[in-house]
Design a protein around this motif. Structure first.
Motif, PDB file in Angstrom:
ATOM      1  N   TRP A   1     -11.470  -5.062   6.037  1.00 48.04           N
ATOM      2  CA  TRP A   1     -10.527  -3.955   6.213  1.00 48.04           C
ATOM      3  C   TRP A   1      -9.225  -4.561   6.722  1.00 48.04           C
ATOM      4  O   TRP A   1      -9.109  -4.906   7.897  1.00 48.04           O
ATOM      5  CB  TRP A   1     -11.057  -2.920   7.189  1.00 48.04           C
TER       6      TRP A   1
ATOM      7  N   SER B   1      -2.599  -2.144   6.317  1.00 44.55           N
ATOM      8  CA  SER B   1      -1.484  -2.296   5.378  1.00 44.55           C
ATOM      9  C   SER B   1      -0.343  -3.118   5.973  1.00 44.55           C
ATOM     10  O   SER B   1       0.326  -3.858   5.244  1.00 44.55           O
ATOM     11  CB  SER B   1      -0.981  -0.930   4.907  1.00 44.55           C
TER      12      SER B   1
ATOM     13  N   GLU C   1      -0.534   6.824   1.836  1.00 46.54           N
ATOM     14  CA  GLU C   1      -1.879   7.385   2.010  1.00 46.54           C
ATOM     15  C   GLU C   1      -2.972   6.313   1.936  1.00 46.54           C
ATOM     16  O   GLU C   1      -4.164   6.631   1.949  1.00 46.54           O
ATOM     17  CB  GLU C   1      -2.129   8.500   0.989  1.00 46.54           C
ATOM     18  N   GLN C   2      -2.590   5.040   1.863  1.00 50.75           N
ATOM     19  CA  GLN C   2      -3.536   3.924   1.798  1.00 50.75           C
ATOM     20  C   GLN C   2      -3.291   2.968   2.974  1.00 50.75           C
ATOM     21  O   GLN C   2      -2.725   1.898   2.795  1.00 50.75           O
ATOM     22  CB  GLN C   2      -3.366   3.157   0.481  1.00 50.75           C
TER      23      GLN C   2
ATOM     24  N   SER D   1      -9.166   7.273 -11.946  1.00 52.69           N
ATOM     25  CA  SER D   1      -7.837   6.987 -12.488  1.00 52.69           C
ATOM     26  C   SER D   1      -7.824   6.571 -13.957  1.00 52.69           C
ATOM     27  O   SER D   1      -6.765   6.241 -14.479  1.00 52.69           O
ATOM     28  CB  SER D   1      -7.154   5.908 -11.650  1.00 52.69           C
TER      29      SER D   1
ATOM     30  N   ASN E   1     -13.396   3.794  -9.865  1.00 53.40           N
ATOM     31  CA  ASN E   1     -11.997   3.788 -10.288  1.00 53.40           C
ATOM     32  C   ASN E   1     -11.796   4.381 -11.678  1.00 53.40           C
ATOM     33  O   ASN E   1     -10.794   5.050 -11.919  1.00 53.40           O
ATOM     34  CB  ASN E   1     -11.418   2.375 -10.234  1.00 53.40           C
TER      35      ASN E   1
ATOM     36  N   PHE F   1      -6.318  -2.017   3.163  1.00 55.88           N
ATOM     37  CA  PHE F   1      -6.621  -2.752   1.929  1.00 55.88           C
ATOM     38  C   PHE F   1      -8.044  -3.267   2.084  1.00 55.88           C
ATOM     39  O   PHE F   1      -8.386  -3.831   3.125  1.00 55.88           O
ATOM     40  CB  PHE F   1      -5.616  -3.900   1.764  1.00 55.88           C
ATOM     41  N   TYR F   2      -8.879  -3.055   1.080  1.00 56.36           N
ATOM     42  CA  TYR F   2     -10.318  -3.349   1.177  1.00 56.36           C
ATOM     43  C   TYR F   2     -10.761  -4.429   0.194  1.00 56.36           C
ATOM     44  O   TYR F   2     -11.421  -4.121  -0.797  1.00 56.36           O
ATOM     45  CB  TYR F   2     -11.138  -2.089   0.885  1.00 56.36           C
TER      46      TYR F   2
ATOM     47  N   ARG G   1       0.839  -1.191   0.000  1.00 55.26           N
ATOM     48  CA  ARG G   1       0.000   0.000   0.000  1.00 55.26           C
ATOM     49  C   ARG G   1       0.878   1.245   0.000  1.00 55.26           C
ATOM     50  O   ARG G   1       1.992   1.232   0.517  1.00 55.26           O
ATOM     51  CB  ARG G   1      -0.906   0.019   1.237  1.00 55.26           C
TER      52      ARG G   1
END
Length: 97
Positions: free
Chosen positions: A73, A76, A16-17, A41, A37, A20-21, A13
């Protein structure tokens, strides 16, 4: 960006992440990839994988805005253990350009 199926692990990750979902249904994964997404992006991917039950049972399922939006959830710092618990390849199911 994921270019091909057959991956064996998810990348680390970004700072800023912190979470992980992984989601529980393909329909929810499609919604995220296509509706969120792509606009954020430029593309989105839906992946499928299996994970050891004895690993994932240590984490709660969270409802993210509706009964059909179920996800885990994973902090990271647990991602390496998560990757080690994946059984078989990570498959690319759908791509939304």
């Amino acid at each position: 960006m994921i270019a091909a199926s057959g991956m064996r692990a998810f990348p680390p990750r970004l700072p800023e992440q912190p979470i992980f979902y992984p989601v529980l249904t393909e329909a929810y994964a499609v919604k995220i990839a296509r509706d969120w997404n792509v606009s954020a992006s430029g593309c989105g991917h839906v992946l499928r994988f299996a994970i050891l039950r004895r690993f994932i049972d240590a984490y709660e399922v969270h409802e993210a805005g509706g009964r059909e939006h179920l996800e885990y959830w994973i902090p990271s710092e647990d991602l390496a253990d998560f990757n080690a618990a994946i059984v078989g390849p990570i498959e690319l199911v759908k791509t939304f350009p």
